[in-house]
Write an enzyme that holds these catalytic residues in place. Structure first.
Site, PDB file in Angstrom:
ATOM      1  N   HIS A  86       0.847  -1.002  -0.135  1.00 33.55           N
ATOM      2  CA  HIS A  86       0.066  -0.302   0.356  1.00 33.55           C
ATOM      3  C   HIS A  86       0.819   1.360   0.025  1.00 33.55           C
ATOM      4  O   HIS A  86       0.662   2.452  -0.314  1.00 33.55           O
ATOM      5  CB  HIS A  86      -1.239  -0.002   0.857  1.00 33.55           C
ATOM      6  CG  HIS A  86      -1.841  -1.093   0.851  1.00 33.55           C
ATOM      7  ND1 HIS A  86      -2.971  -1.330   2.123  1.00 33.55           N
ATOM      8  CD2 HIS A  86      -2.314  -1.967   0.244  1.00 33.55           C
ATOM      9  CE1 HIS A  86      -3.767  -2.112   2.077  1.00 33.55           C
ATOM     10  NE2 HIS A  86      -3.123  -2.430   0.334  1.00 33.55           N
TER      11      HIS A  86
ATOM     12  N   ASP B 226      -7.823  -4.922  -1.605  1.00 30.47           N
ATOM     13  CA  ASP B 226      -7.068  -4.674  -0.870  1.00 30.47           C
ATOM     14  C   ASP B 226      -6.297  -3.580  -2.164  1.00 30.47           C
ATOM     15  O   ASP B 226      -6.955  -4.199  -2.920  1.00 30.47           O
ATOM     16  CB  ASP B 226      -6.029  -5.301  -0.131  1.00 30.47           C
ATOM     17  CG  ASP B 226      -4.937  -7.024  -0.740  1.00 30.47           C
ATOM     18  OD1 ASP B 226      -5.905  -6.703  -2.054  1.00 30.47           O
ATOM     19  OD2 ASP B 226      -4.398  -6.776  -0.624  1.00 30.47           O
TER      20      ASP B 226
END
Length: 259
Positions: free
Chosen positions: A88, A143
């Protein structure tokens, strides 16, 4: 052991290739770490004026390494945090670096690979590419920015059928609903990605960075606030060397040469 991410630099373009073809380019911790390190390197290097992200072999990216999740057993939640933290962070850096990002989606994009495919400012899909969020089939949730990017690109209804119902779509439908920019014949994919990236690389790096930021923030601000941001941005650009060069080149009817 070979590196999970190959990096090549050519004419101001960094080409990043996810390189675990024998595992469908599934993302493990080593690949997530490598992607973050490379994203930071590209973001900090002023000679990198555009970035291409693609996959080795027949797939773009199968998502997270499910075999590693299974092997982790009760430690799977800790592994998920260890994997998503660098992944991320890499996505954030790729989204906000000065250099624009072109994704060359050379095959199936699933799970986190689906998120990475969408991340490109220009997303080129090979005609053979397939897209699926794929999380529900293994009892997991999305995600890699999937639930943030997907409704912004295709609208809530398409996002719901893709993320909740888990529908799989081909490249043509992905282009039709706005998930990708356009479809390219498989044999032409990397050539077209390089052409697009080189065109972007000739543009003003600072102007592209500011434009990317304006686009990313547009859905989170009201009209008046965003108009004020645009006014400040264009005024600032006009005072920079690139802005002055671009204006002069237009008046003089020549191609600008940006710093």
């Amino acid at each position: 052991m070979s590196a999970p991410l190959r990096v090549e630099r050519r004419d101001g373009v960094a080409i990043l290739t996810l390189d675990r073809a024998e595992h469908g380019n599934a993302i493990d911790v080593a690949m997530a770490d490598a992607l973050l390190a490379t994203a930071l390197d590209c973001a900090g290097d002023p000679t990198v004026r555009a970035v291409i992200l693609t996959g080795a072999g027949a797939m773009f990216c199968a998502g997270g390494d499910v075999a590693a999740f299974a092997a982790a057993g009760d430690a799977a939640p800790a592994l998920m945090h260890r994997l998503t933290a660098p992944l991320h962070a890499a996505i954030t850096r790729l989204a906000h670096m000065d250099a624009p990002l072109v994704t060359a989606i050379n095959g199936a994009a699933a799970g986190a690979g689906f998120g990475l495919a969408m991340l490109g400012d220009i997303a080129l899909a090979a005609r053979s590419a397939k897209f699926a969020t794929a999380y529900g089939a293994i009892g997991l949730t999305p995600d890699a920015g999937t639930t943030w990017l997907l409704p912004r690109l295709v609208g809530l209804r398409h996002a719901q059928r893709l993320a909740l119902a888990g529908e799989r779509i081909d490249a043509e439908e992905a282009a039709r609903i706005g998930l990708v920019t356009r479809v390219v014949d498989d044999a032409d994919l990397m050539g077209e990605a390089m052409t697009v990236a080189q065109r972007l690389a000739r543009s003003s790096r600072t102007a592209l960075r500011t434009t990317r930021d304006l686009l990313w923030s547009s859905s989170d601000t009201g009209l008046e606030t965003h108009l004020a941001r645009e006014a400040d941005a264009i005024a600032s650009a006009a005072g920079r060397p690139d802005g002055r060069e671009g204006i002069a080149a237009f008046v003089e009817k020549r191609r600008p040469v940006f710093a």
